[in-house]
Enzyme design. Structure first.
Site, PDB file in Angstrom:
ATOM      1  N   GLU A  19       0.841  -1.195   0.000  1.00  0.00           N
ATOM      2  CA  GLU A  19       0.000   0.000   0.000  1.00  0.00           C
ATOM      3  C   GLU A  19       0.879   1.248   0.000  1.00  0.00           C
ATOM      4  O   GLU A  19       1.691   1.448   0.896  1.00  0.00           O
ATOM      5  CB  GLU A  19      -0.887  -0.009   1.246  1.00  0.00           C
ATOM      6  CG  GLU A  19      -1.666   1.272   1.449  1.00  0.00           C
ATOM      7  CD  GLU A  19      -2.428   1.275   2.782  1.00  0.00           C
ATOM      8  OE1 GLU A  19      -2.315   0.291   3.540  1.00  0.00           O
ATOM      9  OE2 GLU A  19      -3.124   2.263   3.051  1.00  0.00           O
ATOM     10  N   ASP A  49      -1.133  -1.028   5.741  1.00  0.00           N
ATOM     11  CA  ASP A  49      -1.071  -0.447   7.077  1.00  0.00           C
ATOM     12  C   ASP A  49      -2.125  -1.100   7.970  1.00  0.00           C
ATOM     13  O   ASP A  49      -3.156  -1.550   7.495  1.00  0.00           O
ATOM     14  CB  ASP A  49      -1.362   1.063   7.013  1.00  0.00           C
ATOM     15  CG  ASP A  49      -0.248   1.821   6.299  1.00  0.00           C
ATOM     16  OD1 ASP A  49       0.874   1.284   6.231  1.00  0.00           O
ATOM     17  OD2 ASP A  49      -0.509   2.941   5.821  1.00  0.00           O
ATOM     18  N   ASP A  73      -4.454  -0.031   9.672  1.00  0.00           N
ATOM     19  CA  ASP A  73      -5.529   0.910  10.012  1.00  0.00           C
ATOM     20  C   ASP A  73      -6.738   0.638   9.123  1.00  0.00           C
ATOM     21  O   ASP A  73      -6.742  -0.323   8.351  1.00  0.00           O
ATOM     22  CB  ASP A  73      -5.039   2.371   9.870  1.00  0.00           C
ATOM     23  CG  ASP A  73      -4.572   2.670   8.439  1.00  0.00           C
ATOM     24  OD1 ASP A  73      -4.818   1.841   7.533  1.00  0.00           O
ATOM     25  OD2 ASP A  73      -3.947   3.725   8.230  1.00  0.00           O
ATOM     26  N   ASP A  93      -8.000   2.173   6.509  1.00  0.00           N
ATOM     27  CA  ASP A  93      -7.741   2.208   5.071  1.00  0.00           C
ATOM     28  C   ASP A  93      -7.010   0.951   4.609  1.00  0.00           C
ATOM     29  O   ASP A  93      -7.320   0.384   3.561  1.00  0.00           O
ATOM     30  CB  ASP A  93      -6.880   3.433   4.709  1.00  0.00           C
ATOM     31  CG  ASP A  93      -7.750   4.650   4.428  1.00  0.00           C
ATOM     32  OD1 ASP A  93      -8.985   4.478   4.337  1.00  0.00           O
ATOM     33  OD2 ASP A  93      -7.193   5.756   4.320  1.00  0.00           O
TER      34      ASP A  93
END
Ligand code: 0RA
Length: 632
Positions: A424, A497, A499, A501
């Site tokens: 990402e 990541d 998180d 997203d």
């Protein structure tokens, strides 16, 4: 030493011999000794209760995970036979629990779950349990016998009167056999019981986990029709209710429900005596041919279809269906016994579908017309996709010559040694390119989010640059053309990541793989990288932690003055740190993505990626942590 004890020593030796084979090769009986095999023990006992329900003797199976981690299964069937068996000179209850073949001899139910790979009976569970207690209530009495690794602790005892009938089995799996884990997973069992209840509308399954206090009751009057409605909960039907019909041919009971949705996926669950047959077989062949014929016949007679003929894939686009058979002595084929071989099933299913579906179409012409039109759209889409693909091929876009410029490939050419990291963001991609071992690790950075393939027409996918890059890099093509033998990397690692997203990008990638390259997941080639969440450091010492409790332990270990940094994203790690924590095969953690239950995965992706906000919201709240660590 009294007489009973002497008899018991002799019996014990015999029991030990009988179940020795089971303990020596547990995999032969329950498939494996990992978590999957562990849960098979429960299925084995519950299936016996379900058998009693299918035969009309039981109505309820109650499963409890006890506080100590043991499990109790109670049914209200006829009870395991008990009392002295003159021929063998042994109690029938003891025979059923210690003799591999006794259960079947006593039990003549026509439709039995038993018959699949596993269906081996409670004696196998007994042999693989640290301890087990069997109780049977029948003939006005309650009988009991207890065991350790299948060996009776003493004779069968009458422990009281009883005014009911039924069986109660409590057991604790043997940790010497199940070395990975002996802990039962609520969700795994819950899914299985829900399926069983959908497939046996007469039965009620009550499930309680005393370790957590969770409990649920599964009972579906609507049977397979409710099953389809459940699977389609996050989808939009092109007709309001599932179409359901059943019939009987030569002792084979056929139960079918189906509903078309406005998406492009085909999801057909097939079962024989409640055993899942993910590889299909004769009953599925019968279903598919009859479905294609009935829809084409109706379309032609009604004038909606002119000269065109819909093929099988056209009439199954957007179809969710359950095909459930109950038949005596089914024959299963294939390595995992996941395919029905009995030839009589094909004719029985096609005959029921031909008759009942045609009848339904005559009575519901609006629904029938909508289904034919859906098939026509699929056919047109298929033809357009074919043309588009030819054009793309001519342009050379799918050629391995035109590997995407963003791909930093590895030098090794043997796919079994190669890994592709899908990363990402461009900055993390840069770190990964510097940190990797370029011999066998390739890096493909992704710019932001990729297309949600759940919502796109299959023929259009290659118009999107990121999808094209992924397809060309992986190398096995896409959709119906996907060929897992052509892939360029045996490990495809999603690195995002930790998180929201990152979770979303991970889910979009998994949706692409699940819908368009499913064998990639099925063959175990897809992994999730597990970057650490914390770095704990003091002086020259540093520890990476993947969860909060691990971080706390690391702080305690390094002592006062340790500094804790939380990684918000991969981009915060330098190339060396990324290698050390996430990419070095010697040290990294990775999660292999598996499909335990394809139908459930389909539902999950529809919820996660579909239009409806409400079911997605409810799902995310209920499964908050699983969405982050999606382990399908
Ligand atoms: C053998 C024969 C009969 C029932 C069973 C086994 C039986 C086994 C289990 C295991 C769990 N629950 C069960 N319920 C029944 C038939 C006995 C008869 O004919 O009365």
């Amino acid at each position: 030493m009294d007489g009973t004890q002497e008899v018991y020593d002799a019996n014990s030796i015999e029991a030990l011999k009988g179940l020795e084979a089971v303990r020596k090769r547990p995999g032969m009986y329950i498939g494996s000794t990992d978590s999957r095999g562990l849960h098979h023990l429960v299925y084995e006992v519950v299936d016996n209760g379900i058998d009693e329900a299918m035969a009309g003797y039981a109505t309820e199976v109650r499963v409890t995970i006890n506080e100590d981690g043991s499990i109790t299964v109670i049914d209200d069937g006829r009870g395991i036979p008990a009392g002295m068996n003159q021929k063998e000179g042994k109690d029938a209850l003891e025979m059923c629990l210690t003799d591999l073949h006794a259960g079947g001899k006593f039990n003549q139910n026509a439709y039995k779950v038993s018959g699949g790979l596993h269906g081996v009976g409670v004696s196998v569970v007994n042999g693989l349990s640290k301890w087990l207690v069997a109780e049977s209530e029948r003939d006005g009495k309650k009988f009991r016998q207890s065991y350790h690794i299948g060996v009776p602790d003493g004779p069968v005892e009458v422990v009281g009167p009883s005014d009911r009938t039924g069986t109660t089995i409590t057991f604790f799996p043997d940790g010497d056999i199940f070395q990975e884990t002996t802990s039962f997973d609520y969700e795994t069992l819950e899914n299985r019981f829900r399926n069983q209840a959908f497939l046996n509308k007469e039965a009620t399954i009550r499930f309680e986990d005393r370790r957590t206090g969770k409990s649920e009751t599964f009972h579906y009057e609507g049977g397979v029709s409710e099953f389809v409605a459940y699977l389609n909960a996050a989808k939009k039907g092109i007709h309001e209710k599932p179409i359901a019909f059943s019939g009987e041919r030569n002792g084979i009971l056929v139960d079918i429900a189906l509903q078309y949705t406005d998406d492009y996926n085909e999801e057909i669950g097939s079962f024989v005596n409640t055993i899942s047959t993910p590889e299909g077989g004769t009953h599925m062949t019968g279903f598919k041919t009859a479905l294609t014929k009935t829809i084409n016949d109706y379309g032609r007679e009604g004038g909606i279809l002119k000269d065109a003929a819909l093929d099988g894939s056209d009439v199954r686009e957007g179809l969710t269906a359950i095909v459930s058979l109950k038949m005596p002595d089914p024959q299963f084929e294939g390595q995992t016994k996941a395919k029905l071989g009995s030839s009589a099933a094909q004719g029985a299913v096609s005959s029921v579908v031909n008759e009942k579906l045609a009848e339904y179409f005559l009575e519901n012409p609006a629904v029938a017309a909508a289904i034919v039109r859906k098939g026509v759209l699929a056919m047109e889409g298929r033809e357009a996709a074919k043309k588009a693909k030819e054009a793309t091929r001519r342009k050379g876009a799918l050629d391995s010559m035109s590997l995407p410029g963003k791909l930093a490939d590895c030098s090794e050419r043997d796919p079994s040694k190669c890994e592709l990291y899908i990363v990402e963001g461009e900055s993390a991609g840069g770190s990964a390119k510097q940190g990797r071992d370029r011999e066998f690790q390739a890096i493909l950075p992704l710019r932001g989010k990729i297309l949600n393939v759940e919502k796109a027409r299959p023929g259009k996918l290659l118009d999107h640059e990121e999808i094209r890059n992924l397809t060309v890099a992986i190398g096995g093509s896409i959709g119906k053309d996907f060929d897992v033998s052509k892939i360029r990397y045996h490990r495809v690692v999603i690195m995002t990541d930790a998180d929201v997203d990152g979770a979303h990008i991970g889910t979009l990638l998994l949706t692409l793989f699940y819908r368009q390259m499913r064998p990639l997941i099925e063959s175990g080639h897809v992994f999730m990288a597990m970057p650490p969440l914390y770095r704990v450091a003091k002086g020259k010492k540093e520890i990476y932690a993947y969860a909060e409790d691990e971080m706390a332990r690391a702080v305690a270990e390094l002592g006062d003055g340790a500094s804790v940094s939380r990684y918000k994203g991969l981009g915060e790690m330098n190339p060396q740190q990324l290698w050390d924590t996430t990419m070095d095969p010697e040290k990294r953690m990775m999660k292999q993505v598996r499909i335990e239950d394809a139908m459930l995965a389909d539902k999950l992706f529809s919820i996660l990626m579909g239009d409806d906000v409400e079911p997605r919201r409810a799902f995310i709240i209920e499964h908050a942590h699983e969405v982050i660590n999606l382990d399908v």
